[in-house]
Design a protein around this motif. Structure first.
Motif, PDB file in Angstrom:
ATOM      1  N   GLU A   1    -128.466  18.337  77.805  1.00  0.00           N
ATOM      2  CA  GLU A   1    -127.174  18.462  77.466  1.00  0.00           C
ATOM      3  C   GLU A   1    -127.004  19.412  76.376  1.00  0.00           C
ATOM      4  O   GLU A   1    -127.940  19.356  75.563  1.00  0.00           O
TER       5      GLU A   1
ATOM      6  N   MET B   1    -121.035  20.739  76.584  1.00  0.00           N
ATOM      7  CA  MET B   1    -120.836  22.090  77.048  1.00  0.00           C
ATOM      8  C   MET B   1    -121.592  22.538  78.135  1.00  0.00           C
ATOM      9  O   MET B   1    -122.734  22.243  78.443  1.00  0.00           O
ATOM     10  N   ASN B   2    -120.984  23.574  78.993  1.00  0.00           N
ATOM     11  CA  ASN B   2    -121.816  24.105  80.482  1.00  0.00           C
ATOM     12  C   ASN B   2    -122.634  25.233  79.720  1.00  0.00           C
ATOM     13  O   ASN B   2    -122.137  25.653  78.456  1.00  0.00           O
ATOM     14  N   PRO B   3    -123.524  25.869  80.264  1.00  0.00           N
ATOM     15  CA  PRO B   3    -124.183  26.981  79.788  1.00  0.00           C
ATOM     16  C   PRO B   3    -123.249  28.104  79.436  1.00  0.00           C
ATOM     17  O   PRO B   3    -123.847  28.766  78.477  1.00  0.00           O
ATOM     18  N   LEU B   4    -122.264  28.299  80.090  1.00  0.00           N
ATOM     19  CA  LEU B   4    -121.510  29.637  79.517  1.00  0.00           C
ATOM     20  C   LEU B   4    -120.603  29.248  78.237  1.00  0.00           C
ATOM     21  O   LEU B   4    -120.485  29.803  77.287  1.00  0.00           O
ATOM     22  N   GLY B   5    -120.366  27.880  78.019  1.00  0.00           N
ATOM     23  CA  GLY B   5    -119.734  27.617  76.761  1.00  0.00           C
ATOM     24  C   GLY B   5    -120.562  27.539  75.684  1.00  0.00           C
ATOM     25  O   GLY B   5    -120.246  27.898  74.535  1.00  0.00           O
TER      26      GLY B   5
ATOM     27  N   ILE C   1    -120.982  31.179  74.565  1.00  0.00           N
ATOM     28  CA  ILE C   1    -119.931  31.679  73.700  1.00  0.00           C
ATOM     29  C   ILE C   1    -120.161  31.052  72.280  1.00  0.00           C
ATOM     30  O   ILE C   1    -119.960  31.665  71.511  1.00  0.00           O
TER      31      ILE C   1
ATOM     32  N   VAL D   1    -130.236  29.943  85.984  1.00  0.00           N
ATOM     33  CA  VAL D   1    -129.064  28.884  85.983  1.00  0.00           C
ATOM     34  C   VAL D   1    -128.483  29.176  87.320  1.00  0.00           C
ATOM     35  O   VAL D   1    -127.642  30.260  87.425  1.00  0.00           O
TER      36      VAL D   1
ATOM     37  N   GLU E   1    -123.804  25.702  89.113  1.00  0.00           N
ATOM     38  CA  GLU E   1    -123.761  24.925  87.889  1.00  0.00           C
ATOM     39  C   GLU E   1    -122.685  25.342  87.044  1.00  0.00           C
ATOM     40  O   GLU E   1    -122.008  24.579  86.257  1.00  0.00           O
ATOM     41  N   ILE E   2    -122.493  26.657  86.481  1.00  0.00           N
ATOM     42  CA  ILE E   2    -121.761  27.156  85.903  1.00  0.00           C
ATOM     43  C   ILE E   2    -120.099  27.054  86.214  1.00  0.00           C
ATOM     44  O   ILE E   2    -119.204  26.750  85.412  1.00  0.00           O
TER      45      ILE E   2
ATOM     46  N   MET F   1    -118.526  23.125  86.266  1.00  0.00           N
ATOM     47  CA  MET F   1    -118.399  22.326  85.089  1.00  0.00           C
ATOM     48  C   MET F   1    -117.354  22.910  84.120  1.00  0.00           C
ATOM     49  O   MET F   1    -117.126  24.411  84.037  1.00  0.00           O
ATOM     50  N   PRO F   2    -116.558  22.160  83.453  1.00  0.00           N
ATOM     51  CA  PRO F   2    -115.570  22.790  82.626  1.00  0.00           C
ATOM     52  C   PRO F   2    -116.386  23.462  81.651  1.00  0.00           C
ATOM     53  O   PRO F   2    -117.396  22.729  81.192  1.00  0.00           O
ATOM     54  N   MET F   3    -116.007  23.993  80.558  1.00  0.00           N
ATOM     55  CA  MET F   3    -116.855  24.827  79.574  1.00  0.00           C
ATOM     56  C   MET F   3    -117.093  23.775  78.542  1.00  0.00           C
ATOM     57  O   MET F   3    -118.071  23.880  77.788  1.00  0.00           O
ATOM     58  N   ALA F   4    -116.318  22.915  78.189  1.00  0.00           N
ATOM     59  CA  ALA F   4    -116.511  21.814  77.086  1.00  0.00           C
ATOM     60  C   ALA F   4    -115.793  20.821  77.629  1.00  0.00           C
ATOM     61  O   ALA F   4    -114.668  20.819  77.931  1.00  0.00           O
ATOM     62  N   THR F   5    -116.312  19.499  77.335  1.00  0.00           N
ATOM     63  CA  THR F   5    -115.680  18.098  77.602  1.00  0.00           C
ATOM     64  C   THR F   5    -115.775  17.215  76.666  1.00  0.00           C
ATOM     65  O   THR F   5    -117.019  17.112  75.985  1.00  0.00           O
TER      66      THR F   5
ATOM     67  N   ALA G   1    -129.512  10.337  75.629  1.00  0.00           N
ATOM     68  CA  ALA G   1    -128.962  11.539  74.709  1.00  0.00           C
ATOM     69  C   ALA G   1    -128.646  10.909  73.602  1.00  0.00           C
ATOM     70  O   ALA G   1    -128.892  11.513  72.537  1.00  0.00           O
TER      71      ALA G   1
END
Lengths: 96, 187
Positions: free
Chosen positions: A22, A41-45, A48, B10, B14-15, B18-22, B32
């Motif tokens: 994560e 975050m996802n890998p793109l987030g 950035i 990747v 997968e990219i 998903m939303p970029m941030a949750t 975790a």
């Protein structure tokens, strides 16, 4: 968000960690981390977020995404603006 | 955003999926949480999180918010409620009922107030922090207050007494069983 030349920086009160597959952003206020509202975050987030270390403009971020990812520039710009806006409203980034 | 990372493994799905941030609340029972809490407390950052479970009832109830501050094994006292790892990927906020020095290190025995048995004894390295306060219904209970420290100490003594109770009564019970006519009642 309609200012591509706007420059952003990370809020040092947010800690970024890679934990058990994560990518998380933890708000820390007055030396207390609030685990009740952390951001995954996802890998793109995460990409950035890492780029935000150098106080880039939105244009520079857009260019960095274009270099690293094969993506429609218009879609990238729209998603990037929305993401940075979300981070700004959460207090994770601020305009320089 | 649908994209592929150039020169990366990747997957595109997968990219894009998903939303970029949750914003999420990390469950304190998750692996975790265990890793993140250890990481932050060792970096000197205190934690605020919602407790789950009833092992520390009546002091800590399910849903109470705990404030945990970094602590070294040396500074922890019997009766303190500590956040520690009892097994990989699992952390608990339980009370220190025994503290020993084992091979130049501190060994801590922790136990939930509502549990009849202690967790395994842990080395000092598995201690992450000490619960300094808890919040319930908008009110904050400071565990560093003298009265709370005294109650904590008493709770630890009660747990230790319960722990030793079996051994304490074993010998008298053995002797009584040797008396004719009583063995059938004590079997």
């Amino acid at each position: 968000m309609d200012q591509p030349e706007a420059r952003f920086e990370r809020n040092p009160e947010f800690i970024f960690r890679r934990i058990v597959d994560e990518l998380v952003l933890v708000p820390v206020r007055q030396d207390v981390a609030d685990m009740d509202c952390i951001y995954t975050m996802n890998p793109l987030g995460a990409f950035i977020w890492e780029k935000l270390d150098g106080r880039p403009t939105l244009q520079e971020l857009e260019a960095a995404i274009g270099q690293a990812y094969e993506v429609d520039p218009r879609v990238a710009a729209a998603d990037l603006f929305r993401f940075v806006e979300e981070l700004e409203s959460a207090g994770a980034v601020r305009r320089v | 955003m649908s994209a592929t990372v150039q020169g990366s493994d990747v997957p595109e799905r997968e990219i894009s999926a998903m939303p970029m941030a949750t914003c999420v609340s990390l469950r304190c029972t998750s692996a975790a949480f265990a890793e993140l809490s250890a990481d932050l407390l060792r970096a000197g950052v205190a934690l605020r999180f919602r407790a789950q479970g009833v092992s520390m009832a009546p002091l800590v109830r399910d849903g109470d918010v705990l404030l945990v501050r970094p602590a070294a094994p040396r500074s922890v006292r019997i009766g303190d409620v500590v956040l520690c790892s009892t097994e990989p990927g699992r952390v608990v906020a339980h009370r220190v009922v025994r503290k020993q020095i084992v091979r130049h290190d501190y060994g801590l025995t922790v136990q939930g107030d509502a549990l009849s048995r202690p967790d395994a004894s842990i080395p000092g390295a598995q201690l992450y922090g000490r619960v300094a306060a808890l919040e319930r219904a908008g009110a904050q209970i400071d565990l560093d207050r003298p009265v709370m420290m005294l109650l904590g100490r008493l709770a630890a003594l009660r747990s230790r007494w319960n722990l030793g109770r079996g051994a304490r009564f074993r010998r008298p019970k053995y002797l009584l069983k040797r008396l004719p006519g009583l063995s059938k009642y004590l079997a």
